[in-house]
Design an enzyme around this catalytic site. Structure first.
Site, PDB file in Angstrom:
ATOM      1  N   HIS A   1       3.099  -5.252  -7.038  1.00 56.11           N
ATOM      2  CA  HIS A   1       3.507  -4.963  -5.721  1.00 56.11           C
ATOM      3  C   HIS A   1       2.189  -4.643  -5.039  1.00 56.11           C
ATOM      4  O   HIS A   1       1.215  -3.962  -5.542  1.00 56.11           O
ATOM      5  CB  HIS A   1       4.314  -3.847  -5.313  1.00 56.11           C
TER       6      HIS A   1
ATOM      7  N   HIS B   1       0.696  -2.452  -1.472  1.00 62.15           N
ATOM      8  CA  HIS B   1       1.056  -1.530  -0.711  1.00 62.15           C
ATOM      9  C   HIS B   1       0.301  -1.944   0.498  1.00 62.15           C
ATOM     10  O   HIS B   1      -1.029  -2.166   0.613  1.00 62.15           O
ATOM     11  CB  HIS B   1       0.345  -0.099  -1.006  1.00 62.15           C
TER      12      HIS B   1
END
Length: 140
Positions: free
Chosen positions: A99, A101
């Site tokens: 992932h 951010h």
């Protein structure tokens, strides 16, 4: 992956506040935000981290992150954006599904921007820098 929290979000088994979704990626709001508008971008195909994600999914995630950064600056009035990836537990990765951010940054202070990164730039040792460069260039 049945035990992956992000895979459960993709499957609709866990709630998320989605902001962008396409065939390869999902972007949703971080429930522990570092700033106003902090969101996460994930590939829909499970990859544990940066070293495992395929180039097409990585490119798709970067494209979605770029769009989120643009929206944060245009729609939230962010003055800048940090794009952060944590790869491995030693680098603060806590969910082992790749992932990014996307963290909007605001010059007007902590009421919208509470992110404080631990790194403070300082000059490095030139010899150590050269040694690392050789190793990273496969010239060790």
């Amino acid at each position: 992956m049945t035990d992956c929290i992000f895979c459960k979000i993709i499957a609709g088994d866990l709630p998320a506040t989605k902001v962008i979704e396409d065939e390869q990626t999902l972007a949703f709001m971080d429930i522990n935000p570092g700033s106003h508008g902090h969101a996460l971008v994930i590939p829909k195909a499970h990859s544990k981290d940066l070293t495992a994600i395929g180039p097409d999914d990585l490119a798709a995630c970067l494209s979605t992150a770029q769009e989120l950064a643009r929206r944060a600056m245009e729609n939230l009035g962010a003055d800048g954006v940090n794009l952060i990836n944590c790869c491995g537990a030693a680098a603060w990765q806590t969910v082992f599904h790749f992932h990014l951010h996307v963290v909007p940054r605001y010059a007007d202070g902590p009421h919208r921007d509470g992110l404080q990164l631990p790194w403070v730039p300082a000059p490095g040792d030139p010899g150590e820098i050269a040694d690392a460069a050789r190793a990273l260039s496969n010239g060790d």
